[in-house]
Design a protein around this motif. Structure first.
Motif, PDB file in Angstrom:
ATOM      1  N   ARG A  80      13.783  10.773 -10.627  1.00  0.00           N
ATOM      2  CA  ARG A  80      12.396  10.406 -10.329  1.00  0.00           C
ATOM      3  C   ARG A  80      11.927   9.237 -11.185  1.00  0.00           C
ATOM      4  NH1 ARG A  80      11.832  16.137  -9.287  1.00  0.00           N
ATOM      5  NH2 ARG A  80      11.098  16.426  -7.149  1.00  0.00           N
ATOM      6  N   LEU A  81      12.299   9.231 -12.446  1.00  0.00           N
ATOM      7  CA  LEU A  81      11.931   8.104 -13.310  1.00  0.00           C
ATOM      8  C   LEU A  81      12.647   6.828 -12.880  1.00  0.00           C
ATOM      9  CD1 LEU A  81      11.677   9.406 -16.976  1.00  0.00           C
ATOM     10  CD2 LEU A  81       9.950   8.247 -15.643  1.00  0.00           C
ATOM     11  N   ARG A  82      13.906   6.935 -12.498  1.00  0.00           N
ATOM     12  CA  ARG A  82      14.636   5.747 -12.050  1.00  0.00           C
ATOM     13  C   ARG A  82      14.049   5.202 -10.758  1.00  0.00           C
ATOM     14  NH1 ARG A  82      20.596   7.846 -12.305  1.00  0.00           N
ATOM     15  NH2 ARG A  82      19.437   9.658 -11.632  1.00  0.00           N
ATOM     16  N   VAL A  83      13.656   6.081  -9.835  1.00  0.00           N
ATOM     17  CA  VAL A  83      13.001   5.631  -8.599  1.00  0.00           C
ATOM     18  C   VAL A  83      11.670   4.972  -8.924  1.00  0.00           C
ATOM     19  CG1 VAL A  83      11.860   6.464  -6.493  1.00  0.00           C
ATOM     20  CG2 VAL A  83      14.159   7.242  -7.057  1.00  0.00           C
ATOM     21  N   LEU A  84      10.908   5.570  -9.824  1.00  0.00           N
ATOM     22  CA  LEU A  84       9.621   5.004 -10.229  1.00  0.00           C
ATOM     23  C   LEU A  84       9.803   3.633 -10.870  1.00  0.00           C
ATOM     24  CD1 LEU A  84       6.573   5.459 -10.475  1.00  0.00           C
ATOM     25  CD2 LEU A  84       7.012   6.607 -12.648  1.00  0.00           C
ATOM     26  N   GLU A  85      10.796   3.487 -11.729  1.00  0.00           N
ATOM     27  CA  GLU A  85      11.076   2.184 -12.339  1.00  0.00           C
ATOM     28  C   GLU A  85      11.419   1.146 -11.275  1.00  0.00           C
ATOM     29  OE1 GLU A  85      14.315   3.274 -14.798  1.00  0.00           O
ATOM     30  OE2 GLU A  85      13.056   4.161 -16.354  1.00  0.00           O
ATOM     31  N   GLY A  86      12.233   1.528 -10.322  1.00  0.00           N
ATOM     32  CA  GLY A  86      12.613   0.608  -9.256  1.00  0.00           C
ATOM     33  C   GLY A  86      11.430   0.180  -8.406  1.00  0.00           C
ATOM     34  N   PHE A  87      10.585   1.128  -8.050  1.00  0.00           N
ATOM     35  CA  PHE A  87       9.412   0.801  -7.248  1.00  0.00           C
ATOM     36  C   PHE A  87       8.467  -0.126  -8.003  1.00  0.00           C
ATOM     37  CE2 PHE A  87      10.418   4.164  -4.223  1.00  0.00           C
ATOM     38  CZ  PHE A  87       9.956   3.612  -3.047  1.00  0.00           C
ATOM     39  N   VAL A  88       8.268   0.114  -9.286  1.00  0.00           N
ATOM     40  CA  VAL A  88       7.366  -0.744 -10.066  1.00  0.00           C
ATOM     41  C   VAL A  88       7.937  -2.150 -10.191  1.00  0.00           C
ATOM     42  CG1 VAL A  88       6.407  -1.094 -12.376  1.00  0.00           C
ATOM     43  CG2 VAL A  88       6.212   1.119 -11.286  1.00  0.00           C
ATOM     44  N   ILE A  89       9.238  -2.267 -10.348  1.00  0.00           N
ATOM     45  CA  ILE A  89       9.851  -3.591 -10.442  1.00  0.00           C
ATOM     46  C   ILE A  89       9.710  -4.340  -9.120  1.00  0.00           C
ATOM     47  CG2 ILE A  89      12.082  -4.759 -10.664  1.00  0.00           C
ATOM     48  CD1 ILE A  89      12.740  -2.669 -12.854  1.00  0.00           C
TER      49      ILE A  89
ATOM     50  N   LEU B  70       0.832  -1.203   0.000  1.00  0.00           N
ATOM     51  CA  LEU B  70       0.000   0.000   0.000  1.00  0.00           C
ATOM     52  C   LEU B  70       0.864   1.251   0.000  1.00  0.00           C
ATOM     53  CD1 LEU B  70      -2.770   1.396   0.198  1.00  0.00           C
ATOM     54  CD2 LEU B  70      -2.557   1.204   2.683  1.00  0.00           C
ATOM     55  N   VAL B  71       1.872   1.292   0.849  1.00  0.00           N
ATOM     56  CA  VAL B  71       2.768   2.455   0.908  1.00  0.00           C
ATOM     57  C   VAL B  71       3.521   2.613  -0.410  1.00  0.00           C
ATOM     58  CG1 VAL B  71       4.816   3.379   2.057  1.00  0.00           C
ATOM     59  CG2 VAL B  71       2.978   2.392   3.416  1.00  0.00           C
ATOM     60  N   MET B  72       3.986   1.499  -0.975  1.00  0.00           N
ATOM     61  CA  MET B  72       4.721   1.588  -2.240  1.00  0.00           C
ATOM     62  C   MET B  72       3.820   2.027  -3.386  1.00  0.00           C
ATOM     63  SD  MET B  72       7.298  -1.650  -1.904  1.00  0.00           S
ATOM     64  CE  MET B  72       7.956  -1.461  -3.533  1.00  0.00           C
ATOM     65  N   TYR B  73       2.580   1.556  -3.418  1.00  0.00           N
ATOM     66  CA  TYR B  73       1.657   2.001  -4.467  1.00  0.00           C
ATOM     67  C   TYR B  73       1.351   3.495  -4.326  1.00  0.00           C
ATOM     68  CZ  TYR B  73       0.490  -2.458  -6.669  1.00  0.00           C
ATOM     69  OH  TYR B  73       0.523  -3.627  -7.393  1.00  0.00           O
ATOM     70  N   LEU B  74       1.252   3.995  -3.101  1.00  0.00           N
ATOM     71  CA  LEU B  74       1.035   5.434  -2.905  1.00  0.00           C
ATOM     72  C   LEU B  74       2.234   6.235  -3.414  1.00  0.00           C
ATOM     73  CD1 LEU B  74      -0.646   5.405   0.618  1.00  0.00           C
ATOM     74  CD2 LEU B  74      -1.709   6.094  -1.540  1.00  0.00           C
ATOM     75  N   ILE B  75       3.438   5.751  -3.166  1.00  0.00           N
ATOM     76  CA  ILE B  75       4.646   6.424  -3.665  1.00  0.00           C
ATOM     77  C   ILE B  75       4.673   6.392  -5.189  1.00  0.00           C
ATOM     78  CG2 ILE B  75       7.166   6.250  -3.758  1.00  0.00           C
ATOM     79  CD1 ILE B  75       7.026   5.308  -0.807  1.00  0.00           C
ATOM     80  N   VAL B  76       4.344   5.243  -5.778  1.00  0.00           N
ATOM     81  CA  VAL B  76       4.309   5.135  -7.244  1.00  0.00           C
ATOM     82  C   VAL B  76       3.288   6.096  -7.828  1.00  0.00           C
ATOM     83  CG1 VAL B  76       3.617   3.594  -9.137  1.00  0.00           C
ATOM     84  CG2 VAL B  76       5.238   2.813  -7.427  1.00  0.00           C
ATOM     85  N   LEU B  77       2.124   6.196  -7.192  1.00  0.00           N
ATOM     86  CA  LEU B  77       1.101   7.123  -7.689  1.00  0.00           C
ATOM     87  C   LEU B  77       1.599   8.564  -7.652  1.00  0.00           C
ATOM     88  CD1 LEU B  77      -1.799   7.455  -8.714  1.00  0.00           C
ATOM     89  CD2 LEU B  77      -2.515   7.685  -6.336  1.00  0.00           C
ATOM     90  N   GLY B  78       2.274   8.939  -6.588  1.00  0.00           N
ATOM     91  CA  GLY B  78       2.807  10.299  -6.488  1.00  0.00           C
ATOM     92  C   GLY B  78       3.868  10.585  -7.529  1.00  0.00           C
ATOM     93  N   PHE B  79       4.853   9.714  -7.660  1.00  0.00           N
ATOM     94  CA  PHE B  79       5.925   9.930  -8.634  1.00  0.00           C
ATOM     95  C   PHE B  79       5.408   9.880 -10.064  1.00  0.00           C
ATOM     96  CE2 PHE B  79       9.048   8.950  -5.263  1.00  0.00           C
ATOM     97  CZ  PHE B  79       9.969   9.953  -5.524  1.00  0.00           C
ATOM     98  N   ALA B  80       4.564   8.909 -10.373  1.00  0.00           N
ATOM     99  CA  ALA B  80       4.056   8.786 -11.745  1.00  0.00           C
ATOM    100  C   ALA B  80       3.172   9.966 -12.109  1.00  0.00           C
ATOM    101  CB  ALA B  80       3.299   7.474 -11.913  1.00  0.00           C
ATOM    102  N   SER B  81       2.387  10.468 -11.163  1.00  0.00           N
ATOM    103  CA  SER B  81       1.543  11.639 -11.438  1.00  0.00           C
ATOM    104  C   SER B  81       2.395  12.862 -11.707  1.00  0.00           C
ATOM    105  CB  SER B  81       0.609  11.898 -10.256  1.00  0.00           C
ATOM    106  OG  SER B  81      -0.239  10.808 -10.049  1.00  0.00           O
ATOM    107  N   TRP B  82       3.434  13.053 -10.905  1.00  0.00           N
ATOM    108  CA  TRP B  82       4.317  14.200 -11.110  1.00  0.00           C
ATOM    109  C   TRP B  82       4.984  14.104 -12.471  1.00  0.00           C
ATOM    110  CZ3 TRP B  82       9.387  15.135 -12.241  1.00  0.00           C
ATOM    111  CH2 TRP B  82       9.844  16.425 -12.031  1.00  0.00           C
ATOM    112  N   CYS B  83       5.520  12.924 -12.808  1.00  0.00           N
ATOM    113  CA  CYS B  83       6.219  12.751 -14.078  1.00  0.00           C
ATOM    114  C   CYS B  83       5.276  12.914 -15.272  1.00  0.00           C
ATOM    115  CB  CYS B  83       6.882  11.377 -14.123  1.00  0.00           C
ATOM    116  SG  CYS B  83       8.290  11.207 -13.019  1.00  0.00           S
ATOM    117  N   LEU B  84       4.063  12.386 -15.169  1.00  0.00           N
ATOM    118  CA  LEU B  84       3.115  12.523 -16.268  1.00  0.00           C
ATOM    119  C   LEU B  84       2.721  13.987 -16.460  1.00  0.00           C
ATOM    120  CD1 LEU B  84       1.515  10.945 -18.401  1.00  0.00           C
ATOM    121  CD2 LEU B  84      -0.360  10.842 -16.771  1.00  0.00           C
ATOM    122  N   ASN B  85       2.570  14.719 -15.371  1.00  0.00           N
ATOM    123  CA  ASN B  85       2.265  16.145 -15.471  1.00  0.00           C
ATOM    124  C   ASN B  85       3.383  16.882 -16.194  1.00  0.00           C
ATOM    125  OD1 ASN B  85       0.843  18.571 -15.015  1.00  0.00           O
ATOM    126  ND2 ASN B  85       2.087  18.970 -13.188  1.00  0.00           N
TER     127      ASN B  85
END
Length: 180
Positions: A118-127, A18-33
């Motif tokens: 931020r993209l590298r952190v997002l990639e790591g979290f998704v993996i 749950l915590v990791m999905y919340l972090i992914v949502l935050g990073f991915a939203s920022w990057c997509l924006n």
């Protein structure tokens, strides 16, 4: 005690995911924006040809994962067969979309090029989420292998038959004799 083995292992996985999905949502939203605004030259962003697809699937996986964890928390509280159906199906769907995002993260890493932190952190979290979500799904479905690990699909502790003297097929009561 033996019936709570999978329950005690699934609860920490649920919270961590749950915590990791919340972090992914935050990073991915920022990057997509940033990507939509055309600010790919931002020092902490960058990207390549797979970035747009990866960000969309990462957001979708994060939203489905968060909802799956909320349903899973309800199941861990009840720990019954009927709550297992909802928790298990939503967890499998969240894992499937996370696996798609996992594949796109691997593709983005394979393409290479400059990517910000931020993209590298997002990639790591998704993996990492691809693996931990699979473990969570296996913990939920551990009762399928043996009922000592949790509620299984073959348990018949409730809902099998009607009460004695209840209504049977075609409105019959199953009781013989005269009705007064």
């Amino acid at each position: 005690m033996a019936r709570t083995v999978a329950r005690t292992l699934a609860a920490p996985l649920l919270f961590i995911n749950l915590v990791m999905y919340l972090i992914v949502l935050g990073f991915a939203s920022w990057c997509l924006n940033r990507f939509i605004n055309g600010q790919t030259n931002h020092p902490s962003f960058g990207g390549n040809g797979a970035t747009m697809f990866f960000l969309v699937f990462a957001i979708l996986a994060a939203v489905l994962g968060i909802i799956s964890k909320l349903i899973g928390a309800k199941h861990l509280r009840a720990w019954r067969n009927d709550s297992l159906a909802a928790a298990g199906s939503s967890a499998v769907i969240a894992w499937a979309v996370t696996a798609l995002a996992f594949g796109l993260a691997c593709k983005e890493i394979n393409i290479g090029g400059w990517r910000g932190w931020r993209l590298r952190v997002l990639e790591g979290f998704v993996i990492v989420l691809g693996v931990t979500q699979l473990l969570y799904v296996l913990m939920l479905h551990a009762g399928w292998f043996s009922s000592t690990y949790g509620p299984g699909y073959r348990d018949t502790e409730y809902g099998v038959g009607g009460p004695p003297g209840g209504v049977g097929e075609k409105g019959t009561t199953g009781v013989t004799g005269a009705r007064v």
